[in-house]
Design a protein around this motif. Structure first.
Motif, PDB file in Angstrom:
ATOM      1  N   HIS A  73      34.840  28.289  52.024  1.00 43.35           N
ATOM      2  CA  HIS A  73      36.144  28.267  51.826  1.00 43.35           C
ATOM      3  C   HIS A  73      36.414  29.464  51.055  1.00 43.35           C
ATOM      4  CE1 HIS A  73      39.740  26.382  50.948  1.00 43.35           C
ATOM      5  NE2 HIS A  73      40.313  27.023  49.937  1.00 43.35           N
ATOM      6  N   ALA A  74      35.826  30.197  50.052  1.00 38.27           N
ATOM      7  CA  ALA A  74      35.983  31.172  49.018  1.00 38.27           C
ATOM      8  C   ALA A  74      35.937  32.497  49.879  1.00 38.27           C
ATOM      9  CB  ALA A  74      34.977  31.672  48.311  1.00 38.27           C
ATOM     10  N   GLU A  75      34.461  32.474  51.254  1.00 39.98           N
ATOM     11  CA  GLU A  75      34.552  33.821  52.533  1.00 39.98           C
ATOM     12  C   GLU A  75      36.089  33.605  53.253  1.00 39.98           C
ATOM     13  OE1 GLU A  75      31.749  36.788  54.212  1.00 39.98           O
ATOM     14  OE2 GLU A  75      31.983  35.939  51.900  1.00 39.98           O
ATOM     15  N   ALA A  76      36.029  32.174  53.491  1.00 40.57           N
ATOM     16  CA  ALA A  76      37.750  32.287  54.523  1.00 40.57           C
ATOM     17  C   ALA A  76      38.862  32.844  53.727  1.00 40.57           C
ATOM     18  CB  ALA A  76      37.514  31.283  55.041  1.00 40.57           C
ATOM     19  N   LEU A  77      38.852  32.410  52.859  1.00 38.76           N
ATOM     20  CA  LEU A  77      40.000  32.933  51.789  1.00 38.76           C
ATOM     21  C   LEU A  77      39.910  34.565  51.861  1.00 38.76           C
ATOM     22  CD1 LEU A  77      40.410  31.012  49.260  1.00 38.76           C
ATOM     23  CD2 LEU A  77      41.986  31.031  50.955  1.00 38.76           C
ATOM     24  N   LEU A  78      38.447  35.117  51.291  1.00 34.51           N
ATOM     25  CA  LEU A  78      38.658  37.145  51.461  1.00 34.51           C
ATOM     26  C   LEU A  78      39.489  37.651  52.676  1.00 34.51           C
ATOM     27  CD1 LEU A  78      35.681  36.900  49.141  1.00 34.51           C
ATOM     28  CD2 LEU A  78      37.885  37.370  48.245  1.00 34.51           C
ATOM     29  N   MET A  79      38.217  36.803  53.417  1.00 35.24           N
ATOM     30  CA  MET A  79      38.047  37.287  55.459  1.00 35.24           C
ATOM     31  C   MET A  79      39.904  37.343  55.496  1.00 35.24           C
ATOM     32  SD  MET A  79      34.769  38.712  56.095  1.00 35.24           S
ATOM     33  CE  MET A  79      34.876  39.515  53.950  1.00 35.24           C
ATOM     34  N   GLY A  80      40.088  36.354  55.270  1.00 31.44           N
ATOM     35  CA  GLY A  80      41.450  36.228  55.566  1.00 31.44           C
ATOM     36  C   GLY A  80      42.554  37.224  54.976  1.00 31.44           C
ATOM     37  N   ALA A 115      23.609  25.150  40.914  1.00 36.65           N
ATOM     38  CA  ALA A 115      24.330  25.016  40.935  1.00 36.65           C
ATOM     39  C   ALA A 115      24.607  24.331  39.720  1.00 36.65           C
ATOM     40  CB  ALA A 115      25.555  24.946  41.938  1.00 36.65           C
ATOM     41  N   LEU A 116      24.633  23.754  39.284  1.00 35.77           N
ATOM     42  CA  LEU A 116      24.358  22.124  38.235  1.00 35.77           C
ATOM     43  C   LEU A 116      23.640  22.803  36.640  1.00 35.77           C
ATOM     44  CD1 LEU A 116      25.815  19.908  36.350  1.00 35.77           C
ATOM     45  CD2 LEU A 116      23.414  18.740  37.727  1.00 35.77           C
ATOM     46  N   GLU A 117      22.749  23.600  37.729  1.00 35.64           N
ATOM     47  CA  GLU A 117      21.682  23.643  36.061  1.00 35.64           C
ATOM     48  C   GLU A 117      22.412  25.828  35.904  1.00 35.64           C
ATOM     49  OE1 GLU A 117      17.966  24.296  37.771  1.00 35.64           O
ATOM     50  OE2 GLU A 117      17.214  21.892  37.886  1.00 35.64           O
ATOM     51  N   ALA A 118      23.418  25.951  36.040  1.00 34.32           N
ATOM     52  CA  ALA A 118      23.646  27.759  36.289  1.00 34.32           C
ATOM     53  C   ALA A 118      24.071  27.385  35.339  1.00 34.32           C
ATOM     54  CB  ALA A 118      23.427  28.158  37.115  1.00 34.32           C
ATOM     55  N   LYS A 119      24.945  26.514  35.305  1.00 31.87           N
ATOM     56  CA  LYS A 119      26.416  26.934  33.579  1.00 31.87           C
ATOM     57  C   LYS A 119      27.054  27.378  33.622  1.00 31.87           C
ATOM     58  CE  LYS A 119      23.220  24.160  31.331  1.00 31.87           C
ATOM     59  NZ  LYS A 119      23.400  22.449  31.544  1.00 31.87           N
ATOM     60  N   LEU A 160      36.522  31.066  42.623  1.00 29.46           N
ATOM     61  CA  LEU A 160      36.118  32.113  44.172  1.00 29.46           C
ATOM     62  C   LEU A 160      35.063  33.033  43.186  1.00 29.46           C
ATOM     63  CD1 LEU A 160      36.822  33.970  45.851  1.00 29.46           C
ATOM     64  CD2 LEU A 160      38.754  35.327  44.694  1.00 29.46           C
ATOM     65  N   GLU A 161      34.667  33.249  41.951  1.00 32.54           N
ATOM     66  CA  GLU A 161      33.923  33.939  40.974  1.00 32.54           C
ATOM     67  C   GLU A 161      32.707  33.541  40.985  1.00 32.54           C
ATOM     68  OE1 GLU A 161      37.913  35.151  38.344  1.00 32.54           O
ATOM     69  OE2 GLU A 161      36.403  34.266  37.450  1.00 32.54           O
ATOM     70  N   ILE A 162      32.832  31.521  40.857  1.00 37.59           N
ATOM     71  CA  ILE A 162      31.163  30.562  40.812  1.00 37.59           C
ATOM     72  C   ILE A 162      31.189  30.923  42.432  1.00 37.59           C
ATOM     73  CG2 ILE A 162      30.779  28.461  40.683  1.00 37.59           C
ATOM     74  CD1 ILE A 162      32.962  27.913  38.324  1.00 37.59           C
ATOM     75  N   CYS A 163      31.815  30.623  43.519  1.00 37.04           N
ATOM     76  CA  CYS A 163      30.998  30.654  44.663  1.00 37.04           C
ATOM     77  C   CYS A 163      30.474  32.397  44.617  1.00 37.04           C
ATOM     78  CB  CYS A 163      31.671  30.481  45.598  1.00 37.04           C
ATOM     79  SG  CYS A 163      32.820  29.260  45.548  1.00 37.04           S
ATOM     80  N   HIS A 164      31.439  33.042  44.165  1.00 33.63           N
ATOM     81  CA  HIS A 164      30.742  34.893  44.671  1.00 33.63           C
ATOM     82  C   HIS A 164      29.212  35.281  43.892  1.00 33.63           C
ATOM     83  CE1 HIS A 164      30.781  39.070  44.909  1.00 33.63           C
ATOM     84  NE2 HIS A 164      29.881  39.257  43.502  1.00 33.63           N
ATOM     85  N   THR A 165      28.628  33.943  42.526  1.00 31.81           N
ATOM     86  CA  THR A 165      28.175  34.521  41.395  1.00 31.81           C
ATOM     87  C   THR A 165      26.812  33.257  42.247  1.00 31.81           C
ATOM     88  OG1 THR A 165      29.240  34.703  39.227  1.00 31.81           O
ATOM     89  CG2 THR A 165      26.774  33.424  38.725  1.00 31.81           C
ATOM     90  N   LEU A 166      27.470  32.235  42.889  1.00 29.77           N
ATOM     91  CA  LEU A 166      26.224  31.173  43.342  1.00 29.77           C
ATOM     92  C   LEU A 166      26.239  31.607  44.836  1.00 29.77           C
ATOM     93  CD1 LEU A 166      27.542  27.882  42.333  1.00 29.77           C
ATOM     94  CD2 LEU A 166      26.189  29.297  41.245  1.00 29.77           C
ATOM     95  N   ALA A 167      26.419  32.515  45.653  1.00 26.95           N
ATOM     96  CA  ALA A 167      25.933  32.921  47.136  1.00 26.95           C
ATOM     97  C   ALA A 167      24.529  33.571  46.157  1.00 26.95           C
ATOM     98  CB  ALA A 167      27.181  33.591  47.338  1.00 26.95           C
ATOM     99  N   LYS A 168      24.677  34.696  45.008  1.00 24.40           N
ATOM    100  CA  LYS A 168      23.741  35.500  45.344  1.00 24.40           C
ATOM    101  C   LYS A 168      22.374  33.981  45.207  1.00 24.40           C
ATOM    102  CE  LYS A 168      25.756  38.773  42.776  1.00 24.40           C
ATOM    103  NZ  LYS A 168      26.567  39.013  41.438  1.00 24.40           N
ATOM    104  N   LEU A 169      22.222  33.455  44.995  1.00 23.87           N
ATOM    105  CA  LEU A 169      21.342  32.724  44.878  1.00 23.87           C
ATOM    106  C   LEU A 169      20.393  31.784  46.333  1.00 23.87           C
ATOM    107  CD1 LEU A 169      22.027  29.732  41.881  1.00 23.87           C
ATOM    108  CD2 LEU A 169      20.698  32.364  41.469  1.00 23.87           C
ATOM    109  N   LEU A 170      21.324  32.195  47.506  1.00 24.15           N
ATOM    110  CA  LEU A 170      21.147  31.018  48.708  1.00 24.15           C
ATOM    111  C   LEU A 170      20.128  31.947  48.949  1.00 24.15           C
ATOM    112  CD1 LEU A 170      24.630  31.471  50.047  1.00 24.15           C
ATOM    113  CD2 LEU A 170      22.994  29.092  49.697  1.00 24.15           C
ATOM    114  N   ARG A 171      19.669  33.621  48.737  1.00 18.33           N
ATOM    115  CA  ARG A 171      18.369  34.218  50.122  1.00 18.33           C
ATOM    116  C   ARG A 171      17.561  33.226  49.166  1.00 18.33           C
ATOM    117  NH1 ARG A 171      19.918  34.585  54.870  1.00 18.33           N
ATOM    118  NH2 ARG A 171      17.157  35.770  55.124  1.00 18.33           N
ATOM    119  N   PRO A 172      17.376  33.617  47.940  1.00 17.51           N
ATOM    120  CA  PRO A 172      15.803  32.961  47.231  1.00 17.51           C
ATOM    121  C   PRO A 172      15.346  31.667  47.523  1.00 17.51           C
ATOM    122  CG  PRO A 172      17.275  34.734  45.865  1.00 17.51           C
ATOM    123  CD  PRO A 172      18.031  34.216  46.787  1.00 17.51           C
TER     124      PRO A 172
END
Length: 447
Positions: free
Chosen positions: A360-367, A89-93, A99-111
């Motif tokens: 937190h982002a997922e919780a807000l969206l699902m709420g 996340a720090l390197e991704a800049k 909300l948008e940052i978490c959505h972008t960073l979530a794509k890095l989780l699986r790899p």
């Protein structure tokens, strides 16, 4: 937008916390927990800087209950993923709203998770639920930091004046033109009832105590009810032992009725099977069995949680249509994305459990989705302690229709609350079965 942020620095830390008594759920016994903490420094477009705090209990027994990989290995893999994801996340800049940052960073989780499991030589892929858990401290830190940088609550920064996009990219066409501020209250509720966990090993009365802990905290459910003035009880059940489950619910109800609060108290129970039921008929049989031995227990049940296996797509025969005619049934472990939410509705589930440990982002969206689709909503924790309990509570206090919160860290790991109880005494010193969530009104996530 001037409120957008970028990550300037990230630090992670892991601390270990033993439980005062073991907890049993879903056939597993847990005796302690690791907490992973993230401190994240961000800067806004206008040049304001602040540090946000996010932490979460690394509940690997819940998020990755493997039959192939050992508990030590799953815990190590989740913690490694959390640390590497933070570094990435720090390197991704990345810049934008949290909300948008978490959505972008979530794509890095699986790899990254695939790399971690391969390097560790594990014979099983990391489940999506464990990936969400690993990312959750960073998500909390991002939202907390943005609010602190702008000197206001993060829950006030969710409208179109602060977020570049509406909810359509996250939740589909039903949410075109709609923003999270429609589904999130800017102020926390002043107070909320707390759900007390009745674990499968927890003694209900003095007669059930084999060996006292002797640390000054209540030893039995009866004692906890008297000490904290409880009214809401979450009962862990076996799911594969009908007679035991029926007796357990009836006995808990009897202890509640015989307490000083008495039978006239508006008791609320939730039943948690932790996926152990073979099918919905088991739940129906249990409720019918309870009705035969207890006059009041079933009338006190507010909802049932995740009766059958978490893999809904693999077991589509595990529907809940008949049970939901009787009372709400919520998904917990099954809820990992929007697809799983829609599938659960097709299978008859009528509610969802929000958890800060899924992000937190997922919780807000699902709420937001739950409110739109008129689903029953509750917020549960993962034996949260200290900052992560306060985070979970702040989430519950800002989501409309959530009537109570879960907080069992004070039961199993009170030492993990040290320091925080002095800052927020009304959140930890419970006398009337409620917590003072109105205290969580500071900048960021409120704590």
């Amino acid at each position: 937008m001037l409120s957008n942020i970028r990550i300037c620095d990230l630090q992670t830390n892991i601390s270990k916390h033993p439980y005062r008594t073991p907890m049993k759920f879903g056939g597993r016994v847990v005796s302690g927990v690791d907490v992973l903490e993230v401190r994240c420094t961000v800067e806004t477009k206008s040049g304001r800087r602040a540090e946000g705090l996010g932490s979460m209990t690394m509940g690997n027994a819940w998020s990755w209950p493997s039959q192939v990989v050992s508990s030590d290995q799953t815990l190590a893999a989740i913690e490694t993923l959390a640390q590497r994801h933070a570094a990435a996340a720090l390197e991704a800049k990345v810049e934008g709203h949290p909300l948008e940052i978490c959505h972008t960073l979530a794509k890095l989780l699986r790899p990254i998770a695939a790399e971690v499991t391969q390097e560790a030589g594990l014979d099983e892929a990391m489940p999506q639920l464990a990936c969400l858990l690993a990312a959750s401290p960073l998500e909390a830190a991002l939202f907390d930091a943005q609010g602190k940088a702008l000197g206001t609550s993060s829950y006030r920064l969710l409208g179109k004046d602060y977020v570049d996009s509406d909810l359509q990219p996250y939740l589909g066409n039903d949410f075109a033109g709609r923003y999270l501020d429609e589904f999130v209250s800017p102020q926390p509720q002043a107070s909320m009832p707390i759900y007390h966990l009745v674990g499968a090993l927890d003694p209900l009365t003095d007669a059930d105590v084999d060996q006292a802990v002797g640390d000054g905290h209540p030893e039995t459910l009866a004692a906890w009810i008297e000490a904290d003035g409880l009214t809401h009880l979450k009962i862990k059940l076996a799911g594969d032992d009908l007679d035991w489950d029926i007796d357990r619910v009836a006995r808990v109800s009897r202890v509640a009725s015989e307490s000083s609060r008495g039978a006239k108290t508006d008791w609320r129970f939730s039943l948690d099977f932790n996926e152990r039921c073979a099918n919905q008929q088991y739940v129906i049989d249990m409720l019918q069995g309870v009705a035969k031995v207890s006059d009041d227990a079933n009338g006190r049940i507010q909802y049932v949680e995740q009766p059958t296996h978490r893999d809904l797509a693999r077991f589509p025969e595990n529907t809940m249509h008949e049970v939901t005619k009787m009372l709400p049934v919520v998904i917990d472990e099954s809820l990992v994305d929007l697809e799983s939410l829609h599938l659960s509705r097709e299978l008859g589930y009528s509610g969802i459990a929000l958890k800060a440990c899924k992000g937190h982002a997922e919780a807000l969206l699902m709420g937001a989705a739950a409110q739109h689709y008129k689903l029953f909503l509750c917020v549960q924790d993962l034996t949260c302690i200290g900052a992560n309990f306060l985070h979970s509570a702040s989430l519950a206090a800002h989501i409309p229709t959530v009537a109570a919160i879960e907080g069992n860290g004070r039961q199993y790991c009170p030492a993990g609350n040290e320091g925080w109880e002095k800052k927020f005494p009304g959140m930890f010193e419970i006398t009337d079965g409620t917590v003072e969530t109105g205290l969580l009104n500071g900048p960021g996530l409120g704590y």
